[in-house]
Write a protein that holds these residues in place. Structure first.
Motif, PDB file in Angstrom:
ATOM      1  N   GLY A   1      39.904  41.680  53.389  1.00 28.76           N
ATOM      2  CA  GLY A   1      41.038  41.414  52.517  1.00 28.76           C
ATOM      3  C   GLY A   1      41.705  40.087  52.832  1.00 28.76           C
ATOM      4  O   GLY A   1      41.813  39.689  54.006  1.00 28.76           O
ATOM      5  N   CYS A   2      42.118  39.381  51.801  1.00 29.80           N
ATOM      6  CA  CYS A   2      42.832  38.103  51.940  1.00 29.80           C
ATOM      7  C   CYS A   2      41.955  37.017  52.552  1.00 29.80           C
ATOM      8  O   CYS A   2      42.460  36.073  53.168  1.00 29.80           O
TER       9      CYS A   2
ATOM     10  N   HIS B   1      46.067  32.370  47.320  1.00 32.49           N
ATOM     11  CA  HIS B   1      46.936  33.083  48.255  1.00 32.49           C
ATOM     12  C   HIS B   1      46.178  33.771  49.399  1.00 32.49           C
ATOM     13  O   HIS B   1      46.786  34.532  50.157  1.00 32.49           O
ATOM     14  N   ASP B   2      44.899  33.501  49.522  1.00 31.37           N
ATOM     15  CA  ASP B   2      44.153  34.064  50.643  1.00 31.37           C
ATOM     16  C   ASP B   2      44.647  33.483  51.963  1.00 31.37           C
ATOM     17  O   ASP B   2      45.005  32.299  52.049  1.00 31.37           O
ATOM     18  N   CYS B   3      44.651  34.306  52.996  1.00 33.37           N
ATOM     19  CA  CYS B   3      45.114  33.864  54.317  1.00 33.37           C
ATOM     20  C   CYS B   3      44.082  33.004  55.021  1.00 33.37           C
ATOM     21  O   CYS B   3      44.428  32.106  55.792  1.00 33.37           O
TER      22      CYS B   3
ATOM     23  N   PHE C   1      37.240  43.716  44.532  1.00 38.96           N
ATOM     24  CA  PHE C   1      38.596  43.592  43.995  1.00 38.96           C
ATOM     25  C   PHE C   1      38.950  42.145  43.667  1.00 38.96           C
ATOM     26  O   PHE C   1      40.076  41.871  43.260  1.00 38.96           O
ATOM     27  N   THR C   2      37.997  41.237  43.828  1.00 39.82           N
ATOM     28  CA  THR C   2      38.291  39.812  43.676  1.00 39.82           C
ATOM     29  C   THR C   2      38.184  39.367  42.219  1.00 39.82           C
ATOM     30  O   THR C   2      39.155  38.928  41.618  1.00 39.82           O
TER      31      THR C   2
ATOM     32  N   MET D   1      45.901  38.746  43.287  1.00 40.81           N
ATOM     33  CA  MET D   1      46.378  37.471  43.821  1.00 40.81           C
ATOM     34  C   MET D   1      45.528  37.007  45.002  1.00 40.81           C
ATOM     35  O   MET D   1      45.459  35.819  45.290  1.00 40.81           O
ATOM     36  N   GLN D   2      44.882  37.968  45.699  1.00 45.64           N
ATOM     37  CA  GLN D   2      44.074  37.648  46.870  1.00 45.64           C
ATOM     38  C   GLN D   2      42.713  38.317  46.760  1.00 45.64           C
ATOM     39  O   GLN D   2      42.532  39.272  46.006  1.00 45.64           O
ATOM     40  N   SER D   3      41.775  37.825  47.521  1.00 45.03           N
ATOM     41  CA  SER D   3      40.411  38.361  47.498  1.00 45.03           C
ATOM     42  C   SER D   3      40.346  39.683  48.254  1.00 45.03           C
ATOM     43  O   SER D   3      41.103  39.920  49.198  1.00 45.03           O
ATOM     44  N   GLY D   4      39.407  40.535  47.852  1.00 46.17           N
ATOM     45  CA  GLY D   4      39.218  41.793  48.556  1.00 46.17           C
ATOM     46  C   GLY D   4      37.886  42.434  48.206  1.00 46.17           C
ATOM     47  O   GLY D   4      37.456  42.422  47.054  1.00 46.17           O
TER      48      GLY D   4
END
Length: 224
Positions: free
Chosen positions: A19-20, A26-28, A63-64, A101-104
């Protein structure tokens, strides 16, 4: 076994989530989707080996985005290419009703028992170093190599492999050695990220070939 679930005599289920981590604003951790998928497959494969199994089927929860599916498939294939195996069939689903908003992603792997685990007459080592986030990308030489591990598993030099996860080496050793204390030169509580390091049991009579084959850093694990 570590986090694997045994369904019947020979069927093993493992799962890894990411995740993220990916290409979204907005990915970390900003990395290509293919690389995020590679490391997710890596963790799931190591979990299978920890249970003495080899993967036979892959199931992806994406989820991306629909566009990310092809990149994820390439990343999974890269992990299997590294170990000299054809990638198992891939099925799954993509969240297409809403935009995240973020990858998953979540990867579930089904496997079948392929080899026996035997820790007798073994010494214990850590292959690789615990890395997380950008450290993984910046220090590829410190990551345990799947192809080297599976070679030594198949010829009976590595008798057991145990991936290190986000809770670190110490937490994993508690699962293996129960109340025994351990010593190691590596940071014991640092996250291992996508299992960049693994705990291995090595046949004492074949330590020479173990050291000759492994190119990642090796640290002795002392069990008290």
């Amino acid at each position: 076994m570590r986090n694997a679930i045994k369904i019947d005599r020979d069927t093993i289920i493992t799962i890894d989530n990411s995740g993220c981590i990916g290409e979204k604003e907005h990915d970390c951790v900003k990395v290509p989707n293919e690389l995020a998928a590679y490391y997710s497959a890596r963790v799931s494969i190591l979990e299978q080996w920890c249970a003495g199994a080899q993967p036979t089927h892959l199931f992806l929860a994406n989820f991306t985005s629909e566009d990310a599916w092809a990149d994820y498939q390439k990343g999974f294939a890269k992990a299997f290419e590294e170990i000299g195996e054809k990638m198992p069939p891939l099925n799954g689903s993509t969240e297409s009703n809403f935009t995240s908003m973020q990858s998953g992603l979540s990867l579930t792997v089904v496997g079948k028992k392929a080899f026996e685990i035997n820790e007798e007459n073994c010494d214990w080592f850590i292959v690789g170093r615990p890395l997380v986030g950008e450290e993984v990308v910046m220090n590829p030489a410190d990551v345990a190599k799947l192809n080297e591990l599976i070679l030594l598993i198949k010829i009976g030099i590595i008798k057991h492999v145990w991936p290190v996860g986000s809770k670190g080496i110490k937490a994993e050793c508690k699962k293996i050695f129960k109340n025994n204390e351990i010593e190691c030169a590596l940071p014991l509580e640092k996250s291992g990220g996508p299992s960049t390091c693994v705990i291995v049991a090595v046949d004492r009579e074949q330590l020479g070939q173990f050291f000759d084959t492994i190119t990642a850093p090796i640290e002795k694990l002392i069990i008290k």
